[in-house]
Design an enzyme around this catalytic site. Structure first.
Site, PDB file in Angstrom:
ATOM      1  N   TYR A 129      36.734  39.166  48.089  1.00  0.00           N
ATOM      2  CA  TYR A 129      37.373  40.213  48.551  1.00  0.00           C
ATOM      3  C   TYR A 129      37.248  40.713  49.959  1.00  0.00           C
ATOM      4  O   TYR A 129      37.336  42.018  50.335  1.00  0.00           O
ATOM      5  CB  TYR A 129      36.935  41.516  47.728  1.00  0.00           C
ATOM      6  CG  TYR A 129      37.536  41.606  46.057  1.00  0.00           C
ATOM      7  CD1 TYR A 129      37.552  40.395  45.435  1.00  0.00           C
ATOM      8  CD2 TYR A 129      38.319  42.744  45.650  1.00  0.00           C
ATOM      9  CE1 TYR A 129      38.107  40.455  43.918  1.00  0.00           C
ATOM     10  CE2 TYR A 129      38.463  43.004  44.354  1.00  0.00           C
ATOM     11  CZ  TYR A 129      38.620  41.697  43.449  1.00  0.00           C
ATOM     12  OH  TYR A 129      39.017  41.980  42.373  1.00  0.00           O
ATOM     13  N   LYS A 133      29.290  29.194  41.088  1.00  0.00           N
ATOM     14  CA  LYS A 133      29.989  28.123  40.742  1.00  0.00           C
ATOM     15  C   LYS A 133      29.549  26.909  41.705  1.00  0.00           C
ATOM     16  O   LYS A 133      30.653  26.438  42.131  1.00  0.00           O
ATOM     17  CB  LYS A 133      31.913  28.192  40.820  1.00  0.00           C
ATOM     18  CG  LYS A 133      32.729  26.990  40.449  1.00  0.00           C
ATOM     19  CD  LYS A 133      32.507  26.842  38.785  1.00  0.00           C
ATOM     20  CE  LYS A 133      33.205  25.671  38.522  1.00  0.00           C
ATOM     21  NZ  LYS A 133      33.003  25.129  37.324  1.00  0.00           N
ATOM     22  N   ASP A 147      32.260  29.563  34.438  1.00  0.00           N
ATOM     23  CA  ASP A 147      32.969  29.088  33.139  1.00  0.00           C
ATOM     24  C   ASP A 147      31.995  29.101  32.132  1.00  0.00           C
ATOM     25  O   ASP A 147      32.425  29.658  31.083  1.00  0.00           O
ATOM     26  CB  ASP A 147      33.682  27.806  33.721  1.00  0.00           C
ATOM     27  CG  ASP A 147      32.814  26.626  34.190  1.00  0.00           C
ATOM     28  OD1 ASP A 147      31.465  27.155  34.726  1.00  0.00           O
ATOM     29  OD2 ASP A 147      33.124  25.578  34.241  1.00  0.00           O
ATOM     30  N   ASP A 188      34.423  40.728  38.626  1.00  0.00           N
ATOM     31  CA  ASP A 188      35.555  41.425  38.255  1.00  0.00           C
ATOM     32  C   ASP A 188      36.193  40.845  36.849  1.00  0.00           C
ATOM     33  O   ASP A 188      36.393  41.399  35.979  1.00  0.00           O
ATOM     34  CB  ASP A 188      36.425  41.440  39.463  1.00  0.00           C
ATOM     35  CG  ASP A 188      37.952  41.858  38.921  1.00  0.00           C
ATOM     36  OD1 ASP A 188      38.016  43.440  38.507  1.00  0.00           O
ATOM     37  OD2 ASP A 188      39.233  41.208  38.853  1.00  0.00           O
ATOM     38  N   ASP A 204      36.041  42.256  32.786  1.00  0.00           N
ATOM     39  CA  ASP A 204      37.089  42.595  31.728  1.00  0.00           C
ATOM     40  C   ASP A 204      36.895  41.827  30.377  1.00  0.00           C
ATOM     41  O   ASP A 204      37.053  42.473  29.340  1.00  0.00           O
ATOM     42  CB  ASP A 204      38.546  42.030  32.466  1.00  0.00           C
ATOM     43  CG  ASP A 204      39.202  43.214  33.005  1.00  0.00           C
ATOM     44  OD1 ASP A 204      38.809  44.324  33.537  1.00  0.00           O
ATOM     45  OD2 ASP A 204      40.366  43.159  32.915  1.00  0.00           O
TER      46      ASP A 204
HETATM   47  C1  IPM Z   1      38.279  46.635  39.111  1.00  0.00           C
HETATM   48  C2  IPM Z   1      39.685  46.544  39.416  1.00  0.00           C
HETATM   49  C3  IPM Z   1      39.787  46.294  40.868  1.00  0.00           C
HETATM   50  C4  IPM Z   1      39.161  45.154  41.210  1.00  0.00           C
HETATM   51  C5  IPM Z   1      41.512  46.240  41.285  1.00  0.00           C
HETATM   52  C6  IPM Z   1      42.487  47.246  40.838  1.00  0.00           C
HETATM   53  C7  IPM Z   1      41.664  45.887  42.833  1.00  0.00           C
HETATM   54  O1  IPM Z   1      40.408  45.357  38.536  1.00  0.00           O
HETATM   55  O2  IPM Z   1      37.708  47.787  39.496  1.00  0.00           O
HETATM   56  O3  IPM Z   1      37.838  45.967  38.448  1.00  0.00           O
HETATM   57  O4  IPM Z   1      39.624  43.935  41.259  1.00  0.00           O
HETATM   58  O5  IPM Z   1      38.093  45.501  42.040  1.00  0.00           O
HETATM   59 MN    MN Z   2      38.924  44.456  37.269  1.00  0.00          MN
END
Ligand code: IPM
Ligand code: MN
Length: 348
Positions: free
Chosen positions: A135, A185, A218, A242, A246
């Site tokens: 990022y 990785k 992975d 990130d 999720d």
């Molecule tokens: C998170 C979100 C953000 C990220 C996006 C919305 C830019 O997915 O906080 O996990 O990738 O950091």
């Molecule tokens: Mn996210």
């Protein structure tokens, strides 16, 4: 009485719904535990962008700097503002400007919540690097729209940046079950990720009480599904963290339970607290968003501000609510019902 100055950025979509819910709970905790809150709400959002041409004013960062903490609901309304514009105009610059380099995301099942996995005995703390890596924002495009177009987006890993997030991870592991898994990785990315592995090995010598594992992203994705109970603290780069968080949200029953804190550990600048779920335009304003992730993020904020007892009481109140079956599945209760159940448990 101690007073905390909080900057509220409800943002877009359900960010507004869950920020309202969270502030009710935070206010109740303040009166129960004897501290005061001074809040200021900023309308910075995609709507604000459409009115002004920017997600926040030019002096937005300077304005936020005066606060003890920032609470953010969600950013994004892709129907009117491209996500890459809204996120690079608000959320991402705040994380970077305030050196909120440690993004902390807890993944465990709350009582009463059924996850999709066979194992319910996991308790993972993901520490995501939050200011550089994939990022970094370094890159560009040339020959746009032609057959020769090139797009480059460079990951940037600095020794200072890698070392500080790994140290943070080691310290979190010391305070928990003393196991750290560093996720890279390095079998494929031979510069940045090999470098990350080396720094991990160097630092490990300074934390002899912590056992360290190295895993590739992975394999870690598979591990979080097959054997999440073996994991304690995970530390990963910005994008890898990130993605894994999720996945962590999914195994803990959904994004409605995934809390997060963007921590600036030296405390020179404010830290920021936000649920992971995003703005969910399809259910915005309908009083059906699950506020648990947001309220849990609020508890992390109080903990960070030095009100650990209040933070723990909010988490216990969330657990009391879910143990009774409140808010444990999408669509089961309204935002107000879940908030009321948490408030009742907090005040009991
Ligand atoms: C998170 C979100 C953000 C990220 C996006 C919305 C830019 O997915 O906080 O996990 O990738 O950091
Ligand atoms: Mn996210």
């Amino acid at each position: 009485m101690t007073t905390y100055k909080l900057a509220l950025i409800p943002g877009d979509g359900i960010g507004v719904d869950v920020t309202d819910a969270t502030m009710k709970v935070i206010a109740a905790a303040a009166s129960r535990f004897g501290f005061a809150l001074e809040t200021e709400t900023f309308p910075w959002s995609c709507e604000y962008y459409l009115e002004t041409g920017a997600m926040m004013p030019a002096d937005g960062i300077e304005t936020l700097r005066r606060f003890d903490a920032i609470y953010l609901g969600a950013v994004g309304w892709p129907a009117t503002v491209p996500d890459a514009v809204s996120l690079h105009g608000l959320l991402l610059p705040i994380r970077k400007a305030f050196n909120q380099y440690a993004n902390i995301r807890p993944h465990r099942l709350l009582p009463g919540v059924e996850g999709p996995l066979k194992s319910d005995a996991f308790d993972i703390l993901c520490i995501r690097e939050n200011t550089e890596g994939e990022y970094s924002g370094a890159g560009g495009r040339v020959h746009q729209g032609t057959a020769n177009e090139v797009a480059v987006e460079t990951s940037v890993f600095t020794r200072a940046g890698v070392e500080r997030i790994l140290r943070f991870g080691f310290e979190q592991a010391q305070a928990r079950r003393k196991h750290l898994t560093s996720v890279t990785k390095s079998n494929a990315q031979k510069y940045s990720m090999v470098f990350w592995d080396e720094v991990t090995r160097e630092l490990a010598a300074e934390y002899p009480d912590v056992t360290v594992s190295h895993m590739h992203i992975d394999a870690m994705a598979a591990k979080m599904v097959m054997a999440p109970q073996d994991l304690d603290v995970i530390v990963a780069s910005n994008l890898f963290g990130d993605i894994l968080t999720d996945l962590g949200a999914a195994i803990q029953g959904g994004l409605g339970f995934a809390a997060s804190a963007n921590i600036s550990p030296d405390r020179v600048n404010p830290s920021m607290f936000e649920p992971v779920h995003g703005s969910a335009p399809d259910i915005a304003g309908k009083n059906i968003a699950n506020p648990i992730a947001a309220i849990w993020s609020g508890a992390m904020m109080l903990d960070h501000l030095g009100q650990a007892e209040a933070g723990a009481a909010i988490l216990a109140a969330i657990e009391a609510a879910t143990a009774k079956g409140i808010g444990i599945r999408p669509g089961l209760n309204t935002t107000d019902e879940v908030t009321a159940a948490v408030l009742a448990a907090l005040e009991a």
